[in-house]
Motif scaffolding. Structure first.
Motif, PDB file in Angstrom:
ATOM      1  N   ILE A  74       0.837  -1.201   0.000  1.00  0.00           N
ATOM      2  CA  ILE A  74       0.000   0.000   0.000  1.00  0.00           C
ATOM      3  C   ILE A  74       0.876   1.256   0.000  1.00  0.00           C
ATOM      4  O   ILE A  74       1.711   1.442   0.884  1.00  0.00           O
ATOM      5  N   LEU A  75       0.673   2.106  -1.005  1.00  0.00           N
ATOM      6  CA  LEU A  75       1.428   3.352  -1.120  1.00  0.00           C
ATOM      7  C   LEU A  75       0.702   4.512  -0.455  1.00  0.00           C
ATOM      8  O   LEU A  75       1.310   5.329   0.231  1.00  0.00           O
ATOM      9  N   TYR A  76      -0.593   4.627  -0.707  1.00  0.00           N
ATOM     10  CA  TYR A  76      -1.389   5.720  -0.168  1.00  0.00           C
ATOM     11  C   TYR A  76      -2.750   5.200   0.271  1.00  0.00           C
ATOM     12  O   TYR A  76      -3.268   4.222  -0.279  1.00  0.00           O
ATOM     13  N   THR A  77      -3.335   5.891   1.234  1.00  0.00           N
ATOM     14  CA  THR A  77      -4.730   5.682   1.605  1.00  0.00           C
ATOM     15  C   THR A  77      -5.474   6.975   1.318  1.00  0.00           C
ATOM     16  O   THR A  77      -5.019   8.055   1.704  1.00  0.00           O
ATOM     17  N   TYR A  78      -6.604   6.877   0.614  1.00  0.00           N
ATOM     18  CA  TYR A  78      -7.396   8.048   0.237  1.00  0.00           C
ATOM     19  C   TYR A  78      -8.654   8.098   1.100  1.00  0.00           C
ATOM     20  O   TYR A  78      -9.383   7.105   1.209  1.00  0.00           O
ATOM     21  N   GLN A  79      -8.942   9.285   1.659  1.00  0.00           N
ATOM     22  CA  GLN A  79     -10.055   9.361   2.589  1.00  0.00           C
ATOM     23  C   GLN A  79     -10.967  10.553   2.374  1.00  0.00           C
ATOM     24  O   GLN A  79     -12.070  10.572   2.913  1.00  0.00           O
ATOM     25  N   LYS A  80     -10.540  11.543   1.593  1.00  0.00           N
ATOM     26  CA  LYS A  80     -11.315  12.786   1.515  1.00  0.00           C
ATOM     27  C   LYS A  80     -12.109  12.899   0.218  1.00  0.00           C
ATOM     28  O   LYS A  80     -13.327  12.995   0.234  1.00  0.00           O
ATOM     29  N   VAL A  81     -11.419  12.878  -0.933  1.00  0.00           N
ATOM     30  CA  VAL A  81     -12.130  13.063  -2.197  1.00  0.00           C
ATOM     31  C   VAL A  81     -12.718  11.761  -2.718  1.00  0.00           C
ATOM     32  O   VAL A  81     -13.602  11.756  -3.560  1.00  0.00           O
ATOM     33  N   PHE A  82     -12.190  10.636  -2.272  1.00  0.00           N
ATOM     34  CA  PHE A  82     -12.826   9.330  -2.466  1.00  0.00           C
ATOM     35  C   PHE A  82     -12.183   8.378  -1.473  1.00  0.00           C
ATOM     36  O   PHE A  82     -11.255   8.738  -0.750  1.00  0.00           O
ATOM     37  N   HIS A  83     -12.674   7.157  -1.421  1.00  0.00           N
ATOM     38  CA  HIS A  83     -12.188   6.199  -0.440  1.00  0.00           C
ATOM     39  C   HIS A  83     -11.470   5.053  -1.143  1.00  0.00           C
ATOM     40  O   HIS A  83     -11.956   4.513  -2.136  1.00  0.00           O
ATOM     41  N   GLY A  84     -10.286   4.707  -0.629  1.00  0.00           N
ATOM     42  CA  GLY A  84      -9.554   3.595  -1.205  1.00  0.00           C
ATOM     43  C   GLY A  84      -8.073   3.704  -0.940  1.00  0.00           C
ATOM     44  O   GLY A  84      -7.623   4.440  -0.047  1.00  0.00           O
ATOM     45  N   VAL A  85      -7.292   2.990  -1.761  1.00  0.00           N
ATOM     46  CA  VAL A  85      -5.844   2.951  -1.590  1.00  0.00           C
ATOM     47  C   VAL A  85      -5.176   2.928  -2.958  1.00  0.00           C
ATOM     48  O   VAL A  85      -5.800   2.626  -3.977  1.00  0.00           O
ATOM     49  N   ALA A  86      -3.875   3.244  -2.963  1.00  0.00           N
ATOM     50  CA  ALA A  86      -3.010   2.961  -4.104  1.00  0.00           C
ATOM     51  C   ALA A  86      -2.111   1.816  -3.659  1.00  0.00           C
ATOM     52  O   ALA A  86      -1.480   1.891  -2.602  1.00  0.00           O
ATOM     53  N   ALA A  87      -2.071   0.743  -4.428  1.00  0.00           N
ATOM     54  CA  ALA A  87      -1.326  -0.445  -4.001  1.00  0.00           C
ATOM     55  C   ALA A  87      -0.573  -1.053  -5.161  1.00  0.00           C
ATOM     56  O   ALA A  87      -0.986  -0.941  -6.328  1.00  0.00           O
TER      57      ALA A  87
END
Length: 775
Positions: A74-87
């Protein structure tokens, strides 16, 4: 809907799209790449304590190597503009993950490219009122923060001086990240935040060489410093590039704040980093996002930047993006989503003239920013050479590519080089290394008569296509061709201007013809702004000159002009939505040059169309007081997506709020309350009438009356009902409908406009009418 409206474009894209790939080998299936994983936050099982734990578990459940910890994937976790991760996942793992419950979409990483002080005066931003104060100084724009996604920032530039600025707003939640060459002291009341994003870049290209590049917000490239200063640079007197464009340099919103988000590196800009920057910027509290980069488009739901921009719009953030530098080819736009303001490029009334004086006695006008140690005598003619074989059609040897010039043929001569293939300044370096003493850079048919000035390493003059052909013909047919180059400095008051830049990407919008793109144009040719202290003005490694300001061209330069004006509008109207700000920009744009003629296209010299200039050229003073606005809310944009034949799972990437469902309030995409109007008649020739609906909000005088005026069309009659709009209060909304009836189906789109006029305001919408070819 999408399939029927773009079928006539399918042949072009199927055979010529660079995105077409056939076949995948076993190695590719196993190779790990970065994917952006969109999750349905509401689907999290109760057994998990938080979403991050759930995301990690989902990634761990599909990875092939069980001994590798999921956190390394997992590189990033996204929480504000959408939900998910970069992996980091293999293609096989991504396929398995996409089948898991709660996973909305798994989108491969995409690489984006950058779209690379006269403008405030040219745009009317230095007009003074009766109290002899610059008008925008009355605005409380100290609290407006613009997030700039780019190559970072050079904090020592005078353009980022915070003298006289009030303390940073208490609502600001950003940070000043540190690293090589960048400390917390480099942030101030102007640069309120600075962050870096490189995990996606390093995953794709390897570790950043910190000896060659700053792994910090510091900008080595210069592009980010230039765009940030264009948005909100503080006034700097005596700014110039080697004596050119001397004057006061300042941004569009000089009292706004800047938050720099470094997402671009030597090898490009990657979507996972860009998305993390958007996510973080919105959480930090920016009001405007300026993004001068783009990538190829496929569909709305597969465009990561589009999805992130949708989330930013939901949070009230205005997003401005460059249209791209793919012009003058049609259908060359990027960033076409209706919730993004897509900006093309135009010229200003300032030029940097130069001349080519041929031995035949002919003088040709061109442009140049050269100033260096090599000086050509005014009274002497120098040998002239062209390495191509045809004056009308460039061949590979005419482009002055690296290693292509033979010193025996060019040493001591002025060399003619055709524009294209490699950067313009690089051609000059090739000529110099081969012993040439000067260069004439000739446009090809792609660039037409557009003249872009560059800070070359040797005396060089850029000329248009027609004059270039004549010069090449002279060089190839004369027994002893000669020339002399004269560099003449800076000239103001150029007519006609503005002109749409040849390189500016063009419409129509391939995804949805009913949404006119680009939205508008702004200055993007020969723009002076702040520069890095680590790179010469040509950006070539061999250029050891150091300057505080540089002159660049591209839609990268036009985008921050619009971002800065949006910041001014936000300061004047803090309660306005992103769509209201965009509407103000579009309906007040102008479509005539300083000769009072229709805007022209630099590539052809002919009048440009809304596919080239959108609603027209930005007009900041008018945009502050537009009279009426076409407002659009997040649910309205979602309803637009519901008309695009997207499946429920595809729509889910835009519905991070659980209550976002299709209510089918729009009869078609053309019914979105967009400030531009595009009527598309389908292939069915039995359909001869089409009605679109619009609603305007009164933001002008409380009591006002507007009368409609519509331009005539050859192929259709146009009826607007009602013909008068009578407002009795501020913020009152009134609706109208516009009906198109086919008189004679046209093979090409027709262009016109609709204007609502009152005693104090003129609210203009461009109109495009398109008839798709019959089945």
């Amino acid at each position: 809907m999408v399939e029927t409206t773009v079928k006539w474009l399918f042949f072009f894209f199927f055979f010529f799209s660079p995105l077409s790939v056939f076949g995948h080998g076993e190695a590719e299936i196993r190779e790990k790449k970065t994917y952006v994983v969109h999750m349905d936050k509401t689907a999290m099982p109760e057994s998990y304590s938080d979403h991050i734990e759930w995301y990690s578990s989902m990634i761990k459940s599909v990875v092939s190597e069980t001994h590798v910890e999921e956190e390394t994937r997992i590189l990033y976790t996204y929480q504000k503009v959408f939900h998910g991760v970069a992996a980091r996942l293999s293609k096989e793992e991504a396929g398995r993950l996409e089948q898991e419950s709660g996973v909305v979409a798994v989108i491969p990483e995409r690489r984006y490219e950058l779209h690379t002080t006269r403008s405030p005066t040219f745009l009317g931003l230095e007009r003074r009122d009766s109290e002899n104060t610059v008008w925008e100084e009355k605005l409380m724009d100290h609290d407006v923060i613009v997030g700039v996604l780019d190559t970072g920032i050079w904090p020592e530039s005078q353009s980022f001086n915070d003298t006289g600025m009030s303390p940073v707003p208490a609502t600001w939640r950003g940070a000043c990240e540190t690293g090589r060459g960048f400390t917390k002291n480099h942030c101030n009341r102007k640069i309120v935040g600075a962050r870096v994003f490189y995990k996606g870049y390093e995953a794709a290209t390897g570790k950043i060489d910190e000896q060659l590049e700053y792994k910090s917000p510091r900008d080595r490239d210069g592009h980010g410093t230039h765009t940030a200063a264009t948005v909100a640079g503080s006034p700097v007197r005596g700014a110039n590039l080697l004596g050119y464009a001397y004057g006061t340099a300042r941004g569009m919103a000089p009292r706004a704040r800047i938050a720099a988000y470094k997402v671009c590196w030597v090898g490009g800009c990657f979507s996972s980093d860009i998305l993390s920057a958007v996510d973080r910027a919105v959480a930090d509290g920016v009001h405007v996002l300026s993004i001068s980069l783009g990538g190829g488009i496929s569909t709305y739901y597969r465009d990561s930047l589009s999805i992130a921009a949708f989330g930013a719009m939901e949070m009230g953030v205005f997003v401005s993006c460059s249209a791209g530098n793919g012009g003058p080819d049609p259908i060359s736009l990027t960033n076409v989503s209706p919730w993004i303001t897509t900006v093309g490029a135009s010229t200003m009334d300032r030029d940097f003239p130069a001349t080519v004086n041929l031995g035949s006695g002919r003088t040709v006008r061109g442009v140049s920013l050269y100033k260096g140690t090599t000086v050509l005598s005014k009274n002497r003619q120098y040998p002239l050479v062209y390495m191509g074989s045809n004056a009308s059609s460039p061949d590979p040897s005419s482009f002055c590519l690296d290693g292509a010039l033979d010193r025996r043929h060019v040493a001591g001569k002025i060399v003619i080089c055709d524009r294209g293939v490699t950067p313009r300044v690089q051609k000059g370096q090739v000529v110099r290394e081969a012993g040439g003493i000067g260069m004439i850079l000739t446009n090809t048919a792609t660039n037409g008569e557009e003249l872009v000035a560059d800070c070359h390493l040797l005396p060089a003059v850029a000329v248009g296509e027609k004059e270039g052909k004549m010069i090449k013909q002279y060089a190839m047919t004369s027994r002893r061709p000669t020339a002399n180059l004269q560099i003449l400095g800076t000239r103001l008051g150029i007519k006609p201007s503005p002109v749409v830049a040849a390189f500016s990407s063009r419409g129509p919008n391939f995804l949805t013809l009913e949404i006119l793109k680009p939205d508008l144009v702004a200055p993007g040719v020969n723009i002076l702004a702040a520069w890095t202290g680590d790179m010469g003005p040509s950006s070539l490694s061999s250029d050891h000159r150091r300057v505080k300001f540089n002159i660049l061209s591209g839609t990268s330069m036009s985008c921050p002009h619009v971002s800065g004006v949006a910041a001014l509008i936000k300061a004047r109207h803090p309660d306005w939505s992103p769509a209201a700000i965009k509407s103000a920009l579009l309906t007040t744009a102008y479509v005539h040059d300083n000769n009072l003629n229709p805007l022209r296209d630099a590539s052809t010299g002919a009048p440009s169309t809304p596919y080239d200039h959108g609603a027209g050229h930005i007009n900041p003073l008018k945009a502050l007081d537009p009279g009426l606005v076409y407002d659009i809310g997040p649910q309205d944009y979602f309803e637009f997506l519901c008309t695009q034949d997207l499946s429920p799972s595809q729509l889910k990437v835009f519905s991070r709020h659980s209550n976002r469902i299709c209510r089918n309030t729009l009869s078609g995409p053309g019914d979105l309350n967009y400030a531009a109007i595009s009527a598309v008649f389908t292939e069915n020739t039995n359909v001869s009438a089409l009605t679109l609906h619009r609603t305007v909000t009164n933001v002008g005088p409380h009591v006002s009356s507007y009368k409609v005026v519509v331009s005539p069309f050859k192929g259709a009659s146009v009826i607007v009902e009602p013909k008068m709009l009578n407002f009795t209060s501020k913020h009152q909304k009134l609706s109208y409908r516009i009906t198109f009836r086919t008189k004679l189906r046209q093979k090409r789109p027709e262009f016109g406009g609709l204007v609502w006029r009152s005693s104090t305001h003129k609210v203009r919408s461009p109109i495009v009418v398109t008839w798709l070819p019959p089945l």
